[in-house]
Design an enzyme around this catalytic site. Structure first.
Site, PDB file in Angstrom:
ATOM      1  N   ASP A  96       2.413   0.112   1.116  1.00 45.89           N
ATOM      2  CA  ASP A  96       1.041   0.062   0.612  1.00 45.89           C
ATOM      3  C   ASP A  96       0.646  -1.421   0.583  1.00 45.89           C
ATOM      4  OD1 ASP A  96      -1.366   0.728  -0.859  1.00 45.89           O
ATOM      5  OD2 ASP A  96      -0.317  -0.026  -2.637  1.00 45.89           O
ATOM      6  N   ASP A 290       2.876   1.477  -5.259  1.00 38.71           N
ATOM      7  CA  ASP A 290       2.909   1.242  -6.714  1.00 38.71           C
ATOM      8  C   ASP A 290       1.804   1.943  -7.480  1.00 38.71           C
ATOM      9  OD1 ASP A 290       0.891  -0.515  -5.621  1.00 38.71           O
ATOM     10  OD2 ASP A 290       0.858  -1.494  -7.575  1.00 38.71           O
ATOM     11  N   ASP A 294      -0.700   6.383  -4.518  1.00 40.44           N
ATOM     12  CA  ASP A 294       0.467   6.397  -3.641  1.00 40.44           C
ATOM     13  C   ASP A 294       1.411   7.559  -3.938  1.00 40.44           C
ATOM     14  OD1 ASP A 294      -0.143   4.002  -2.200  1.00 40.44           O
ATOM     15  OD2 ASP A 294       0.421   2.859  -3.964  1.00 40.44           O
TER      16      ASP A 294
END
Length: 398
Positions: A96, A290, A294
């Site tokens: 990410d 995080d 996600d």
């Protein structure tokens, strides 16, 4: 899988050696003269003691417990031996962007009002964003907090995942978010300049464009080193999924020399992209994230890795591996621990089987006593335990 294999092997191995020990006691009566039952019974007992699979069976879970302990000492929580085993085979790592590869600490660079004065726009932004916990909202509030502003009667704030916030002001709808949100709200952006490498937040009131902010994020200092370490470990593909605009995502991808970048993805689109990657990739695919958004991707991936100190509770709960410190190089460390754990497990298997086969042959020939048999059983088990503990003293930084 290794432990399940050894258990299946032991279920066949144990009755087989009992049968062979029985034959070792009885068959010589047909071929050996003079036949002394006590002598062959002793050999059969030696054979049984040697063949006991204790060292073989116990060495597998102990090896993985040692690996999990070593990971814990290095600030990495692994939620099971199967995930530690998968880490050794990781060939694709997908990151990410915001809060993972970047610091997630945004700062407003400029405010560009259009059709409304700057003070009103700042007051409106503060009133709309004050109930949000998103990193961009925090950056906006940090910026607006330094100005004298009015409290506007904004009501009905509702977050639109991956887009921004909608609210109501005196019967008019207010939208604060990216260009997708503006399109959904039917806002004509007119001659608005193309997006830059910075994150753009547009504002509309009653369907009319009112201005925008430009916000930037900073790449983490250790991000480049983390990716270099992954390459050194033989990870074939390092990629990024991001909800940010194309230019900002491509900028980060270019700086970090990623193999591929997918920008402007909503949470559902991230999950769909991960499903495609899982279908295409031959080895294990790990995802590092995080945020709340996600969580679906962390659950879908072969190994989900969450950044513990910065990660949301949902991401930490969903992930298979939690890096307790906000340090990306720990991703490579976790892979090293997985590989060395596997090596130690197979060292124990080879040690246990090799010594047992050797002493079994000696016992059948009458060349091994119960002392050798005890060593081949208990002694080898102790050696396997000591070997498993050894991993906790290893250096996994390189």
């Amino acid at each position: 899988k290794t432990e399940l294999f050894i258990r299946s092997f032991a279920r066949i191995y144990t009755p087989a050696v009992v049968f062979l020990a029985t034959l070792l006691v009885l068959l010589p009566a047909l071929f050996v003269s003079p036949y002394h039952f006590e002598e062959w019974l002793y050999r059969g007992l030696v054979f049984l003691v040697i063949s006991c699979p204790c060292a073989l069976v116990i060495s597998i879970p102990l090896g993985y417990f040692g690996g999990i302990g070593a990971a814990s000492r290095n600030g990495i929580l692994v939620k099971g031996s199967n995930f530690l085993d998968l880490l050794r085979s990781v060939e694709t790592v997908v990151f990410d962007k915001t809060g993972t590869l970047t610091k997630g600490v945004f700062a407003v660079q400029s405010v560009e009002p259009a059709g409304s004065d700057r003070e009103f726009l700042i007051s409106l932004l503060h009133s709309v964003e004050k109930s949000s916990g998103h990193p961009i909202a925090k950056a906006i509030l940090a910026y607006t907090g330094g100005y004298d502003r009015k409290e506007l009667a904004v009501t009905g704030q509702r977050e639109v995942s991956g887009r921004g916030i909608r609210a109501d002001l005196d019967g008019r709808e207010v939208a604060v978010g990216n260009r997708r949100l503006m399109e959904e709200a039917g806002v004509d952006l007119g001659e608005l300049p193309e997006e830059t490498g910075e994150t753009e937040v547009c504002v509309s009131i009653g369907g009319v464009y009112a201005g925008r902010l430009l916000i930037s994020d900073e790449i983490k200092e250790e991000a480049a080193e983390a990716i270099r370490q992954l390459r050194k470990l033989g990870v074939e593909r390092v990629m990024m999924l991001s909800g940010d605009n194309r230019m900002e995502a491509n900028r980060v991808g270019s700086v970090l020399k990623l193999d591929r970048v997918w920008p402007e993805l909503l949470p559902g689109e991230k999950a769909a992209r991960m499903e495609e990657l899982l279908g295409d990739a031959s080895g294990v695919t790990a995802y590092v994230g995080d945020g709340i958004n996600d969580a679906p991707v962390l659950a879908l991936s072969d190994v989900g890795i969450s950044m513990g100190s910065m990660g949301s509770d949902v991401a930490i709960e969903t992930a298979d591996v939690v890096i307790q410190a906000d340090n990306l190089t720990k991703v490579a460390t976790s892979i090293r621990i997985g590989r060395r754990t596997r090596n130690i497990v197979w060292q124990n298997i080879v040690l246990a089987m090799g010594i047992k086969i050797l002493v079994l042959g000696l016992g059948a020939l009458g060349m091994a006593t119960l002392w050798e048999a005890v060593f081949a059983d208990v002694g080898v088990a102790l050696l396997a335990i000591l070997n498993a503990i050894r991993i906790q003293k290893m250096d996994f930084s390189r």
